[in-house]
Design an enzyme around this catalytic site. Structure first.
Site, PDB file in Angstrom:
ATOM      1  N   ILE A 188      51.033  41.181  36.178  1.00  0.00           N
ATOM      2  CA  ILE A 188      50.646  41.500  37.559  1.00  0.00           C
ATOM      3  C   ILE A 188      51.804  41.223  38.519  1.00  0.00           C
ATOM      4  CG2 ILE A 188      49.078  40.877  39.439  1.00  0.00           C
ATOM      5  CD1 ILE A 188      46.950  40.251  37.223  1.00  0.00           C
TER       6      ILE A 188
ATOM      7  N   ASP B 206      59.998  32.208  37.709  1.00  0.00           N
ATOM      8  CA  ASP B 206      59.240  32.382  36.468  1.00  0.00           C
ATOM      9  C   ASP B 206      59.962  31.627  35.362  1.00  0.00           C
ATOM     10  OD1 ASP B 206      58.061  33.636  34.018  1.00  0.00           O
ATOM     11  OD2 ASP B 206      57.148  35.000  35.460  1.00  0.00           O
TER      12      ASP B 206
ATOM     13  N   SER C 109      45.319  32.181  30.168  1.00  0.00           N
ATOM     14  CA  SER C 109      44.520  32.298  28.956  1.00  0.00           C
ATOM     15  C   SER C 109      43.404  31.264  28.964  1.00  0.00           C
ATOM     16  CB  SER C 109      45.415  32.082  27.725  1.00  0.00           C
ATOM     17  OG  SER C 109      44.629  31.777  26.599  1.00  0.00           O
TER      18      SER C 109
ATOM     19  N   SER D 258      40.394  33.888  39.933  1.00  0.00           N
ATOM     20  CA  SER D 258      39.802  34.648  38.827  1.00  0.00           C
ATOM     21  C   SER D 258      38.285  34.709  38.920  1.00  0.00           C
ATOM     22  CB  SER D 258      40.187  33.973  37.507  1.00  0.00           C
ATOM     23  OG  SER D 258      39.456  34.529  36.436  1.00  0.00           O
TER      24      SER D 258
ATOM     25  N   TYR E 128      40.239  26.486  32.366  1.00  0.00           N
ATOM     26  CA  TYR E 128      40.957  27.499  33.160  1.00  0.00           C
ATOM     27  C   TYR E 128      40.212  27.780  34.459  1.00  0.00           C
ATOM     28  CZ  TYR E 128      42.621  32.190  34.482  1.00  0.00           C
ATOM     29  OH  TYR E 128      43.103  33.284  35.174  1.00  0.00           O
TER      30      TYR E 128
ATOM     31  N   VAL F 241      41.735  42.908  35.011  1.00  0.00           N
ATOM     32  CA  VAL F 241      42.860  43.752  35.404  1.00  0.00           C
ATOM     33  C   VAL F 241      43.420  44.456  34.166  1.00  0.00           C
ATOM     34  CG1 VAL F 241      45.022  43.786  36.694  1.00  0.00           C
ATOM     35  CG2 VAL F 241      43.388  41.918  37.078  1.00  0.00           C
TER      36      VAL F 241
ATOM     37  N   VAL G 221      40.824  43.304  26.974  1.00  0.00           N
ATOM     38  CA  VAL G 221      40.363  44.092  25.863  1.00  0.00           C
ATOM     39  C   VAL G 221      41.063  45.451  25.815  1.00  0.00           C
ATOM     40  CG1 VAL G 221      38.398  44.991  27.193  1.00  0.00           C
ATOM     41  CG2 VAL G 221      38.140  44.599  24.756  1.00  0.00           C
TER      42      VAL G 221
ATOM     43  N   ASP H  15      31.442  33.956  25.355  1.00  0.00           N
ATOM     44  CA  ASP H  15      31.809  35.227  25.973  1.00  0.00           C
ATOM     45  C   ASP H  15      30.813  35.568  27.079  1.00  0.00           C
ATOM     46  OD1 ASP H  15      34.122  35.945  24.799  1.00  0.00           O
ATOM     47  OD2 ASP H  15      33.314  37.592  23.585  1.00  0.00           O
TER      48      ASP H  15
HETATM   49  N1  LIG Z   1      45.146  39.745  33.888  1.00  0.00           N
HETATM   50  C1  LIG Z   1      43.920  39.515  34.368  1.00  0.00           C
HETATM   51  O1  LIG Z   1      42.963  40.242  34.083  1.00  0.00           O
HETATM   52  C2  LIG Z   1      43.698  38.347  35.310  1.00  0.00           C
HETATM   53  C3  LIG Z   1      42.373  38.114  35.755  1.00  0.00           C
HETATM   54  C4  LIG Z   1      42.153  37.049  36.625  1.00  0.00           C
HETATM   55  C5  LIG Z   1      43.212  36.267  37.075  1.00  0.00           C
HETATM   56  N2  LIG Z   1      44.465  36.503  36.608  1.00  0.00           N
HETATM   57  C6  LIG Z   1      45.573  35.650  37.136  1.00  0.00           C
HETATM   58  O2  LIG Z   1      46.607  36.491  37.593  1.00  0.00           O
HETATM   59  C7  LIG Z   1      47.878  35.833  37.452  1.00  0.00           C
HETATM   60  C8  LIG Z   1      48.832  36.734  36.683  1.00  0.00           C
HETATM   61  O3  LIG Z   1      48.312  36.956  35.378  1.00  0.00           O
HETATM   62  P1  LIG Z   1      48.934  38.006  34.345  1.00  0.00           P
HETATM   63  O4  LIG Z   1      47.809  38.707  33.702  1.00  0.00           O
HETATM   64  O5  LIG Z   1      50.006  38.792  35.024  1.00  0.00           O
HETATM   65  O6  LIG Z   1      49.564  37.009  33.267  1.00  0.00           O
HETATM   66  P2  LIG Z   1      51.047  36.901  32.696  1.00  0.00           P
HETATM   67  O7  LIG Z   1      50.999  35.866  31.613  1.00  0.00           O
HETATM   68  O8  LIG Z   1      51.585  38.239  32.372  1.00  0.00           O
HETATM   69  O9  LIG Z   1      51.857  36.325  33.948  1.00  0.00           O
HETATM   70  C9  LIG Z   1      51.962  34.948  34.249  1.00  0.00           C
HETATM   71  C10 LIG Z   1      53.425  34.660  34.549  1.00  0.00           C
HETATM   72  O10 LIG Z   1      53.560  33.274  34.916  1.00  0.00           O
HETATM   73  C11 LIG Z   1      54.711  32.761  34.262  1.00  0.00           C
HETATM   74  N3  LIG Z   1      54.524  31.308  34.086  1.00  0.00           N
HETATM   75  C12 LIG Z   1      53.647  30.687  33.254  1.00  0.00           C
HETATM   76  N4  LIG Z   1      53.790  29.357  33.343  1.00  0.00           N
HETATM   77  C13 LIG Z   1      54.783  29.132  34.257  1.00  0.00           C
HETATM   78  C14 LIG Z   1      55.397  27.970  34.768  1.00  0.00           C
HETATM   79  N5  LIG Z   1      55.035  26.746  34.351  1.00  0.00           N
HETATM   80  N6  LIG Z   1      56.380  28.097  35.709  1.00  0.00           N
HETATM   81  C15 LIG Z   1      56.768  29.327  36.108  1.00  0.00           C
HETATM   82  N7  LIG Z   1      56.234  30.474  35.654  1.00  0.00           N
HETATM   83  C16 LIG Z   1      55.248  30.376  34.731  1.00  0.00           C
HETATM   84  C17 LIG Z   1      54.773  33.491  32.923  1.00  0.00           C
HETATM   85  O11 LIG Z   1      56.051  33.457  32.321  1.00  0.00           O
HETATM   86  C18 LIG Z   1      54.346  34.886  33.351  1.00  0.00           C
HETATM   87  O12 LIG Z   1      55.451  35.671  33.749  1.00  0.00           O
HETATM   88  C19 LIG Z   1      47.578  34.511  36.766  1.00  0.00           C
HETATM   89  O13 LIG Z   1      47.481  33.503  37.758  1.00  0.00           O
HETATM   90  C20 LIG Z   1      46.214  34.737  36.107  1.00  0.00           C
HETATM   91  O14 LIG Z   1      45.525  33.528  35.926  1.00  0.00           O
HETATM   92  C21 LIG Z   1      44.737  37.521  35.736  1.00  0.00           C
END
Ligand SMILES: NC(=O)c1ccc[n+]([C@@H]2O[C@H](COP(=O)([O-])OP(=O)(O)OC[C@H]3O[C@@H](n4cnc5c(N)ncnc54)[C@H](O)[C@@H]3O)[C@@H](O)[C@H]2O)c1
Length: 330
Positions: free
Chosen positions: A15, A34, A82, A121, A145, A175, A189, A275
């Protein structure tokens, strides 16, 4: 390069890289913080424009302070995204997802940042049966989480109240889109099914496939973030961001099969404990305070995702995936 106005933590991830790409496309300077734990150098390599990449860990306050210099708006995406990893290792997840968020808020306040938009989330709702999920419902987290995300929202609100730091939390639903990592359980999924199909495997459905999710295409998530960075009425709120419709996994597979021109036969396995059965966002608040309206229909989002992720099954190629991204990322 002049000082960037925008900081995207987690900008090498799924994202975050889309948010950074949209800002760069608007001619804005962007800094990414990052640690590349799940983020990818390849996601940075495709970003064009005035990008400043800081490799570092949000668990280290000094690192976050350095990254915050001269920043006006922060999009805080960095997290261990996760649910299952949070169950396996709640200590590390808390350190990244909650203490990391606290560091972002502290450093933002010190640096005089105008606004912090945080990724929260739908997981904070847990699994009560009422649908659609509204922000005024009692949160019922069922994983570390979800607890960390909920606490992060509350902490942000406290910073707004105590110090006047503008904060907005966005509760993302499911997302999906190009660059989502199929290796991660939480990545969703759609990317896992896509990866299975690309490798000629049958996708595995846990349960009867009638469980529903509110899928939201990543360009709509980006749009919501950019709106949240500016909307005056959004400050202090936690706001659902979804597509506003429920789609069952079986319906999703039918759409996928339609796009790919094939009939997908999944393998059904026993449902997994924990789930969530049904999920759908009420997006009335997002409409009201952000002016948010999802713009990418599920079918179109699926087309773009498949075109970018499964080039060899004849729905497109990577270039068309990139074109799709540009069309839909604001
Ligand atoms: N993908 C979804 O459906 C979804 C749904 C709800 C919430 N979110 C939230 O959206 C955000 C982005 O999620 P995503 O799906 O892009 O996941 P992603 O794992 O692709 O992105 C997370 C990023 O954070 C970085 N990161 C992790 N730990 C770190 C640290 N200690 N210091 C610096 N960087 C760090 C990772 O390297 C990665 O680039 C997250 O906060 C996630 O909890 C995602």
């Amino acid at each position: 390069m002049t000082n960037p106005r925008y900081l995207v933590t987690g900008g090498a991830g799924f994202i975050g890289s889309h948010i950074a790409q949209a800002l760069l496309a608007q001619g804005e300077g962007v800094r990414i913080l990052d640690d590349l734990s799940t983020g990818k150098a390849a996601n940075l390599a495709i970003l064009e424009g005035p990008l400043d990449f800081a490799r570092g860990d949000v668990r280290d306050l000094e690192t976050v302070r350095q990254a915050m210099r001269h920043i006006e708006v922060v999009f805080h995406e960095a997290a261990i995204a996760s649910v299952q990893q949070s169950v396996a290792d709640p200590v590390e997840t808390l350190a990244v997802n909650l203490i990391g968020t606290q560091h972002v808020l502290i450093a933002a306040r010190e640096a005089g940042v105008r606004r912090v938009v945080l990724a929260s989330s739908a997981a904070i709702y847990g699994d009560p049966p009422e649908l659609p999920k509204r922000e005024d419902m009692m949160p019922c987290p069922i994983s570390p989480y979800a607890i960390h995300k909920l606490a992060g929202e509350q902490l942000a609100r406290v910073f707004t109240r105590l110090y006047g730091l503008e904060t907005v939390a966005l509760r993302y639903f499911n997302v999906f889109g190009p660059r989502q990592d199929p290796a991660s359980e939480y990545s969703g999924v759609i990317s896992r099914f896509t990866a299975a199909l690309a490798q000629g495997r049958q996708p595995i459905v846990y349960g009867d496939g009638e469980q529903t999710r509110d899928f939201v295409y990543v360009a709509d998530i980006v749009r919501a973030n950019l709106l949240a960075a500016a909307a005056p009425e959004a400050v202090g709120h936690a706001i659902n961001i979804g597509g506003g419709t429920a789609t069952s996994l079986n319906q999703m597979l039918a759409v996928m099969g339609g796009v790919l021109g094939t009939s997908i036969q999944p393998i059904y396995r026993d449902g997994r404990p924990g789930d969530i059965r049904q999920s759908m966002a009420d997006i009335t608040l997002a409409r009201r305070v952000l002016g948010y309206q999802p713009q990418v229909a599920f079918l179109d989002g699926m087309r773009h995702t498949l075109a970018a992720m499964v080039p060899d099954v004849g729905v497109g190629d990577n270039e068309s995936g990139d074109r799709a991204r540009h069309e839909h990322t604001i």
